[in-house]
Design a protein around this motif. Structure first.
Motif, PDB file in Angstrom:
ATOM      1  N   VAL A 147       0.846  -1.201   0.000  1.00 21.12           N
ATOM      2  CA  VAL A 147       0.000   0.000   0.000  1.00 21.12           C
ATOM      3  C   VAL A 147       0.875   1.242   0.000  1.00 21.12           C
ATOM      4  O   VAL A 147       1.839   1.320   0.767  1.00 21.12           O
ATOM      5  N   SER A 148       0.552   2.201  -0.874  1.00 18.19           N
ATOM      6  CA  SER A 148       1.194   3.515  -0.858  1.00 18.19           C
ATOM      7  C   SER A 148       0.098   4.562  -0.894  1.00 18.19           C
ATOM      8  O   SER A 148      -0.843   4.444  -1.690  1.00 18.19           O
ATOM      9  N   GLU A 149       0.211   5.579  -0.068  1.00 18.45           N
ATOM     10  CA  GLU A 149      -0.754   6.667  -0.160  1.00 18.45           C
ATOM     11  C   GLU A 149      -0.349   7.572  -1.319  1.00 18.45           C
ATOM     12  O   GLU A 149       0.814   7.959  -1.421  1.00 18.45           O
ATOM     13  N   VAL A 150      -1.306   7.893  -2.176  1.00 18.52           N
ATOM     14  CA  VAL A 150      -1.032   8.750  -3.340  1.00 18.52           C
ATOM     15  C   VAL A 150      -2.112   9.823  -3.488  1.00 18.52           C
ATOM     16  O   VAL A 150      -2.379  10.295  -4.602  1.00 18.52           O
ATOM     17  N   THR A 151      -2.731  10.217  -2.364  1.00 18.67           N
ATOM     18  CA  THR A 151      -3.881  11.127  -2.415  1.00 18.67           C
ATOM     19  C   THR A 151      -3.587  12.386  -3.206  1.00 18.67           C
ATOM     20  O   THR A 151      -4.355  12.796  -4.072  1.00 18.67           O
ATOM     21  N   ASP A 152      -2.437  12.991  -2.912  1.00 19.33           N
ATOM     22  CA  ASP A 152      -2.127  14.256  -3.578  1.00 19.33           C
ATOM     23  C   ASP A 152      -1.490  14.051  -4.938  1.00 19.33           C
ATOM     24  O   ASP A 152      -1.141  15.017  -5.612  1.00 19.33           O
ATOM     25  N   GLY A 153      -1.321  12.793  -5.321  1.00 22.06           N
ATOM     26  CA  GLY A 153      -0.660  12.503  -6.588  1.00 22.06           C
ATOM     27  C   GLY A 153      -1.587  12.527  -7.781  1.00 22.06           C
ATOM     28  O   GLY A 153      -1.122  12.446  -8.912  1.00 22.06           O
ATOM     29  N   TYR A 154      -2.873  12.623  -7.562  1.00 30.09           N
ATOM     30  CA  TYR A 154      -3.823  12.573  -8.671  1.00 30.09           C
ATOM     31  C   TYR A 154      -4.770  13.747  -8.631  1.00 30.09           C
ATOM     32  O   TYR A 154      -5.172  14.199  -7.564  1.00 30.09           O
ATOM     33  N   LEU A 155      -5.137  14.209  -9.805  1.00 26.44           N
ATOM     34  CA  LEU A 155      -6.235  15.150  -9.951  1.00 26.44           C
ATOM     35  C   LEU A 155      -7.359  14.400 -10.659  1.00 26.44           C
ATOM     36  O   LEU A 155      -7.116  13.706 -11.643  1.00 26.44           O
ATOM     37  N   ILE A 156      -8.558  14.523 -10.125  1.00 28.34           N
ATOM     38  CA  ILE A 156      -9.712  13.843 -10.714  1.00 28.34           C
ATOM     39  C   ILE A 156     -10.528  14.887 -11.459  1.00 28.34           C
ATOM     40  O   ILE A 156     -10.808  15.971 -10.918  1.00 28.34           O
ATOM     41  N   ILE A 157     -10.889  14.582 -12.687  1.00 24.75           N
ATOM     42  CA  ILE A 157     -11.603  15.533 -13.546  1.00 24.75           C
ATOM     43  C   ILE A 157     -12.836  14.847 -14.108  1.00 24.75           C
ATOM     44  O   ILE A 157     -12.740  13.733 -14.637  1.00 24.75           O
ATOM     45  N   ASP A 158     -13.972  15.490 -13.999  1.00 33.64           N
ATOM     46  CA  ASP A 158     -15.208  14.980 -14.597  1.00 33.64           C
ATOM     47  C   ASP A 158     -15.444  15.649 -15.947  1.00 33.64           C
ATOM     48  O   ASP A 158     -15.292  16.877 -16.076  1.00 33.64           O
ATOM     49  N   VAL A 159     -15.838  14.852 -16.938  1.00 33.41           N
ATOM     50  CA  VAL A 159     -16.201  15.348 -18.278  1.00 33.41           C
ATOM     51  C   VAL A 159     -17.658  14.956 -18.496  1.00 33.41           C
ATOM     52  O   VAL A 159     -17.980  13.771 -18.625  1.00 33.41           O
ATOM     53  N   ILE A 160     -18.552  15.938 -18.503  1.00 36.60           N
ATOM     54  CA  ILE A 160     -19.989  15.674 -18.456  1.00 36.60           C
ATOM     55  C   ILE A 160     -20.682  16.378 -19.608  1.00 36.60           C
ATOM     56  O   ILE A 160     -20.287  17.479 -19.996  1.00 36.60           O
ATOM     57  N   GLY A 161     -21.718  15.763 -20.139  1.00 36.98           N
ATOM     58  CA  GLY A 161     -22.551  16.453 -21.111  1.00 36.98           C
ATOM     59  C   GLY A 161     -22.710  15.659 -22.395  1.00 36.98           C
ATOM     60  O   GLY A 161     -22.017  14.650 -22.624  1.00 36.98           O
ATOM     61  N   ALA A 162     -23.593  16.125 -23.254  1.00 33.07           N
ATOM     62  CA  ALA A 162     -23.882  15.426 -24.500  1.00 33.07           C
ATOM     63  C   ALA A 162     -22.654  15.338 -25.403  1.00 33.07           C
ATOM     64  O   ALA A 162     -22.532  14.407 -26.189  1.00 33.07           O
ATOM     65  N   ASN A 163     -21.774  16.302 -25.295  1.00 32.46           N
ATOM     66  CA  ASN A 163     -20.567  16.287 -26.134  1.00 32.46           C
ATOM     67  C   ASN A 163     -19.374  15.636 -25.447  1.00 32.46           C
ATOM     68  O   ASN A 163     -18.256  15.672 -25.961  1.00 32.46           O
ATOM     69  N   ALA A 164     -19.626  15.030 -24.303  1.00 36.99           N
ATOM     70  CA  ALA A 164     -18.519  14.394 -23.579  1.00 36.99           C
ATOM     71  C   ALA A 164     -17.930  13.255 -24.400  1.00 36.99           C
ATOM     72  O   ALA A 164     -16.716  13.059 -24.449  1.00 36.99           O
ATOM     73  N   GLY A 165     -18.792  12.493 -25.073  1.00 35.19           N
ATOM     74  CA  GLY A 165     -18.306  11.362 -25.866  1.00 35.19           C
ATOM     75  C   GLY A 165     -17.390  11.790 -26.990  1.00 35.19           C
ATOM     76  O   GLY A 165     -16.367  11.172 -27.245  1.00 35.19           O
ATOM     77  N   ALA A 166     -17.748  12.883 -27.663  1.00 32.49           N
ATOM     78  CA  ALA A 166     -16.910  13.381 -28.748  1.00 32.49           C
ATOM     79  C   ALA A 166     -15.548  13.804 -28.216  1.00 32.49           C
ATOM     80  O   ALA A 166     -14.512  13.565 -28.840  1.00 32.49           O
ATOM     81  N   LEU A 167     -15.533  14.422 -27.045  1.00 33.29           N
ATOM     82  CA  LEU A 167     -14.267  14.845 -26.450  1.00 33.29           C
ATOM     83  C   LEU A 167     -13.414  13.634 -26.086  1.00 33.29           C
ATOM     84  O   LEU A 167     -12.201  13.614 -26.304  1.00 33.29           O
ATOM     85  N   MET A 168     -14.062  12.610 -25.555  1.00 37.28           N
ATOM     86  CA  MET A 168     -13.298  11.405 -25.197  1.00 37.28           C
ATOM     87  C   MET A 168     -12.721  10.749 -26.447  1.00 37.28           C
ATOM     88  O   MET A 168     -11.579  10.280 -26.450  1.00 37.28           O
ATOM     89  N   ARG A 169     -13.500  10.738 -27.543  1.00 35.63           N
ATOM     90  CA  ARG A 169     -12.998  10.106 -28.782  1.00 35.63           C
ATOM     91  C   ARG A 169     -11.905  10.947 -29.425  1.00 35.63           C
ATOM     92  O   ARG A 169     -11.104  10.444 -30.197  1.00 35.63           O
TER      93      ARG A 169
END
Lengths: 960, 174
Positions: B96-118
């Motif tokens: 186990v390693s703590e990595v809490t501050d090692g990541y930023l979590i980002i939400d991508v939401i909306g009808a155009n989210a799929g296009a952005l992911m592609r």
């Protein structure tokens, strides 16, 4: 109506939306829906460019990507395209177009006189002339006079992000065959992606009359589009597939993308099945002066007439050897043109219904003769037939047969085979997962193409659409030019590269008879059109010259891209900051506020110094030696190696054994490559019996993680040890200097700072702002130093508190000097691709260790143990100036110079008051006190070999 | 020497950063709890946390806690408000390693989210999930990002030092 050649009604253009544009400085009008080519033609612009070599006037030949002449410089808003194909660009309001390659305008080119010297500059002239006294004297001038288009360095139009597509079925080409295949796929419930280079779906159905399933072809195509949309198919128009790659992947360039500054976007497609329905390209005929403006492909003339309401000529001559041009004849007659058809076939070979159709239309048929020459000075004014007959003409619409478009098939390693009967190369080998259908496969008849399309995607033949069309023969063998009939006049084969039939004959005489040699010697097919309209005719000429069949001659290799692609589109968003993204420090904004100037160090943006210019670096060094500094060392690796076998893994990967470390202790060590070279150095901390933290070089974190993981998987029980890269979680601030302990005491970390409890190379656990903190006494400056690691979210707070406690900021440039004063190395700067640990004076592990470790055997090879190896030493410069980094130590033997090694690091030390340097020198450790000459860019300096440590060799300052 | 700090856009303030466009919202997520990287035979540990299994790019996450599969024997445990009973180091066969501050979590939401992911990844987001759970880590915008679906779109987990570059890409591509 705008333009003298625009018909008052008809076409797909929107006459409610007139558009203004200019060409070569003259203003014109077109309509929404026009291409640049149709708008120019409508306005009676006949000369749109000048040819590559001879600056001959050239007009619009085609209506598609095969266009060799109408290449324009296009400016519209931020967008600049120096070689836009007029036939593939939609007109937009305010576009400024210029011809390329003309000095002046296309209509009046000051370099047109060059054509008079054509006989002195045939194909491959540059291999024989312009050589004395040196070809470089001429190269710049020749290049300046050649070429198409000029880049504008100020142009800044970027492109959009690439789009990725995964699909069950990708159909390239939305003519009748492609539409049928896509529809069959949708009906099977598959994910379908349909791609077409045109602005609308339908392909040939948009210009030619046809009946499918009892409806007009255009209506059938429109209905297909509705069904595809309803079935969830994705459709890309104005999208050209430029390449087919491994594993059924394709690259498509889409135009007319509003979200993209350069109007383009690249799509990357992966499919389970690929269908190539790219149709066929019409082939020109060969006759004298066939490059005159006004000579165009018959299919193009029909397209301009039907789709854009542009009548390309009032007195039209149609030169043909197949049935496909007859529809044009009838259509032009209906539009009011006088029409003569010159059919190379004897009249007895022509279907009666065709002859009747022509007679009813009022066109005149001349069978059994060919066009021998186009007449006119700068534009077509008439023709002369093979029987000597002459008459006026302002349009020569030609069709010499059709060439299946097999480029994508060839990209996928398909091998085309010559079919003499069809007069075309057709797909020869089958390709797994790829079907070639329609005209691209030689299925000329519409009904057959529709059936084939349905079957290609596994559909039932009974479900295929049915077409009823006249029985026309579109194929014909390419006719070799009759040079005898053309006399001295030139017959043009490759319009874009100015290659004539005489050039091909010349190549044959000089024995360049392989198709590959023909291509390179004459440049046939090497222009941006890739010989789309010239390859087959070129082969026909070579066949006539050498007596070999076209099939025996073969074709050259088609390679992507199918059409030119701008580099901006290729890069997509990957430019500027996004071309090579860099890692950022959690406290970066604090450093910016402190006035830091930044640089990329090992893939992380870090402060180089804090101040307006480099002069502050000396002050930072002095602060570190005399007071206390704080440096953001957060990019240093924190790789956790955890598990019962953690110690064993470290001992295996490291040259310096680590298993003997007690918890809470640190050790410096090297890691080697399997060939015994120094790969990285770092400090290992043992947190607990089964928990280590590896602090490796900032730039080597990913490589060290990969190294550990590879050996873990290869050499150890997978349940016994694990490797975690925790580097992003921890921010590390290094407090360094004689007053470091006082700053540490003010931070309230909750640890005992007594040297007995926390000696050099020991660590302790504390807390900062309520969260875990790790403190390690380790130094890269040679001063008493503490590295405090806290969760990255606290980086700015920790920095701020250290600064408030009196620590001054230290940048990397100052650190470089401080560590060099102590002889501490940078792997990759003070080591090179030959450096082994013994070259750095570190022989202990090599001499003592018995167990295996990475690189062990390589340390005992003859080369590893030979004399004359480059060894790390210090250098004291003789003068006040620093030795240049990279300067070579020079020895002279037998009158010849050779290098003994080179300077790896060199600085002016503000602490020591003079220059210091490190170097890798042959047998350096045996040369202590010797003075060597160092050369760099013609300058010679002297340096004396000294130990690498210039300051406090006993290490007393670590404990001050 | 040219200050390269001028070339790179400043690091956003993650407390306030947001991208709001038509049918698309991109925003950092403030984690409720700690984040741990866990390796080993962690099935029993997951069960103890009330988690059935690790999640891959075609799975959906609800509120934390949830676990993302990184490798066959490695996961990223995103903790919720309730503390997780786990200590960094070696315990009961897991690392186990703590990595809490090692990541930023980002939400991508909306009808155009799929296009952005592609636009960001060659990954086939629309294909049905297979029998085995894939690694949640894909190459997105050229960077390693752990991706998972969530209500209305996707959730991205990126190493914090690369978060400014990813954010810059999302701003340009969105």
């Amino acid at each position: 109506m705008t333009g003298p050649r625009r018909l008052p009604e008809g076409g797909e253009i929107d006459r409610r939306q007139p558009l203004e544009f200019s060409f070569d400085g003259i203003s014109y009008r077109g309509f929404a829906g026009d291409t640049l080519a149709s708008a120019l033609l409508a306005n009676g612009v006949r000369i749109v460019g000048r040819s590559f070599k001879y600056h001959r006037p050239r007009g619009i030949l085609s209506a598609g990507p095969e266009e060799p002449n109408a290449i324009l410089d296009l400016r519209h808003g931020p967008r600049h395209d120096p070689n836009a194909r007029a036939t593939m660009e939609l007109l937009a309001d305010g576009m400024a177009l210029r011809s390329v390659h003309a000095r002046g305008t296309a209509a009046r080119d000051r370099l047109a006189f060059l054509d008079r010297f054509a006989r002195f500059i045939p194909a491959a002239f540059y291999y024989k002339t312009f050589m004395w006294p040196h070809w470089r004297l001429y190269e710049d001038r020749i290049r300046a006079m050649a070429g198409l288009g000029q880049l504008d360095p100020a142009s800044s139009a970027h492109s959009a992000a690439h789009h990725h597509h995964d699909t069950d079925l990708c159909v390239i080409g939305a003519g009748p065959a492609g539409l049928a295949a896509a529809l069959a796929g949708v009906r099977q419930g598959r994910r379908v992606l349909l791609v077409d280079e045109g602005t609308a779906l339908g392909g040939s159905l948009l210009a030619r009359a046809a009946e499918i399933d009892g409806r007009a072809g255009r209506d059938w195509a429109a209905d297909c589009q509705r069904q595809l949309s309803d079935g969830g198919a994705r459709v890309l128009t104005q999208a050209t597939a430029i390449g087919l790659y491994d594993h059924l992947s394709a690259v498509v360039v889409e135009k007319g993308v509003a979200a993209s500054a350069n109007g383009e976007r690249i799509h990357l497609i992966r499919a389970k099945q690929m269908v190539i329905a790219t149709g066929a390209i019409e082939r020109p005929m060969l006759f004298a002066n066939n490059d005159l403006p006004g000579v165009m492909l018959a299919g193009a003339a029909l397209t301009y007439l039907r789709r854009y309401a542009v009548r390309a000529g009032a007195e039209a001559v149609i030169a043909t050897n197949n049935d496909s041009a007859y529809e044009l004849a009838v259509a032009l007659r209906a539009a009011g043109s006088a029409v003569r058809i010159i059919d190379a076939r004897p009249e007895r070979e022509l279907p009666a219904w065709q002859r009747d159709r022509i007679r009813v239309s009022g066109a005149t048929l001349h069978a059994g003769v060919t066009v021998a020459a186009a007449l006119g000075r700068n534009v077509v004014e008439g023709v002369r037939l093979s029987d000597g007959t002459q008459f006026p003409a302002d349009l020569v619409a030609q069709t010499g047969g059709w060439t299946p478009s097999l480029h994508l098939y060839c990209h996928a390693k398909g091998r085309p085979l010559w079919n003499a009967e069809e007069g075309a190369f057709l797909p020869g080998t089958d390709l797994p997962g790829i079907a070639v259908i329609g005209a691209a496969s030689g299925a000329w008849a519409l009904d057959r193409a529709l059936q084939q399309a349905t079957l290609s995607v596994g559909g039932n033949a009974g479900d295929a659409s049915k077409a009823s069309a006249p029985d026309e023969r579109w194929t014909a063998r390419p006719l070799a030019a009759s040079q005898a009939q053309s006399g001295k006049a030139r017959i043009w084969v490759d319009l874009q590269n100015d290659v004539t039939s005489k050039d091909i004959a010349l190549a044959a005489r000089e024995n360049f008879v392989s198709v590959e040699h023909l291509k390179r010697y004459t440049t046939l097919g090497m222009a941006t059109d890739q010989g789309k309209t010239s390859n087959i005719n070129g082969l026909a000429v070579l066949s006539a010259e050498t007596g070999r069949d076209i099939g025996a001659i073969g074709v050259t290799t088609f390679r992507p891209p199918y059409v030119p692609v701008s580099m901006a589109s290729v890069s997509g968003l990957e430019r500027g900051e996004l071309q090579v993204p860099i890692r950022r420090l959690a406290a970066e904004n604090v450093h910016r506020q402190e006035g830091a100037q930044f640089r990329d160090y090992g893939g992380t943006l870090r402060p180089a110094w804090y101040g307006a210019d480099r002069t502050v670096v000396a002050q930072e060094c002095l602060a570190a030696r005399n007071e206390v500094v704080v440096m953001d060392a957060s990019s240093l690796g924190k790789i956790e190696v955890i598990g019962p076998a953690a110690a064993a893994l470290l001992d295996f990967v490291y040259y310096t054994p680590m298993s003997g470390l007690k918890p809470g202790r640190l050790r410096y060590g090297l890691s080697l490559t399997e060939t015994g070279l120094v790969a990285d150095d770092g400090v290992v901390l043992r947190l607990a019996p089964e928990n280590f933290v590896v602090s490796c070089s900032s730039s080597h974190v990913a490589a060290m993680v990969a190294q550990f993981e590879a050996w873990r998987q290869d050499h150890f029980d997978l349940d016994s040890v694990f490797v975690h890269d925790a580097t992003p979680h921890w921010a590390t601030m290094a407090i360094s200097g004689p007053k470091a302990k006082a700053v540490m005491a003010s931070l309230g970390l909750g640890i005992d700072l007594d040297d007995g409890k926390l000696p050099h190379m020991a660590a302790a656990a504390g807390r900062f702002a309520g969260r875990p903190a790790r403190v390690a006494r380790v130094s890269f400056t040679g001063e008493r130093s503490y590295e405090i690691s806290v969760p990255a979210g606290l980086a700015a707070d920790l920095w701020g508190q250290a600064r408030a406690a009196g620590a001054k900021p230290l940048g990397i440039e100052a650190l470089n000097i401080l560590r060099a004063e102590k002889g501490y190395i940078y792997v990759g700067q003070d080591t090179d691709g030959e450096t082994m640990p013994q070259d750095l004076g570190m022989t202990g592990p090599r001499d003592k260790r018995q167990e295996a470790y990475v690189g062990d055997r390589s340390l005992f090879t003859p080369a590893a143990q030979a004399t004359g190896r480059k060894q790390l030493v210090g250098l004291a410069a003789s003068g006040r100036d620093p030795l240049p980094a990279g300067a070579n130590a020079i020895a002279i033997s037998a009158g010849r110079k050779h290098s003994l090694g080179y300077v790896t690091s060199s600085y002016v030390s503000p602490v020591l008051g003079g220059p210091i340097a490190l170097a890798l020198i042959e047998d350096g450790l045996s040369r202590m006190g010797e003075t060597l000459s160092f050369e760099h860019l013609g300058q010679v300096s002297e340096g004396r070999i000294v130990p690498t440590c210039f300051l406090d060799p006993e290490g007393a300052r670590l404990h001050v | 020497m040219f200050d390269r700090g001028r070339f790179w856009s400043p690091v956003p303030d993650w407390q306030t950063a947001a991208i709001n466009k038509a049918d698309l919202t991109v925003r950092p997520v403030q984690a409720d709890g700690e984040i741990f990287m866990v390796s080993g035979n962690f099935g029993a540990f997951l069960a103890g946390q009330g988690l059935a299994r690790c999640l891959g790019p075609k799975d959906s996450c609800g509120d934390a806690p949830y676990a993302l599969r990184l490798a066959p024997d490695r996961m990223l445990l995103i903790g919720g408000a309730a503390p997780i009973d786990i200590m960094p180091g070696w315990q009961d066969g897991i690392a186990v390693s703590e990595v809490t501050d090692g990541y930023l979590i980002i939400d991508v939401i909306g009808a155009n989210a799929g296009a952005l992911m592609r636009a960001g990844a060659a990954y086939d987001f629309d294909a049905p999930a297979g029998a085995a759970v894939e690694s949640a880590v894909i190459l997105f915008a050229g960077m390693k990002v752990a991706v998972i679906r969530r209500a209305g779109g996707w959730r991205l987990h990126v190493e914090r030092p690369m978060a400014p570059a990813l954010w810059h890409w999302l701003e340009k591509a969105g």
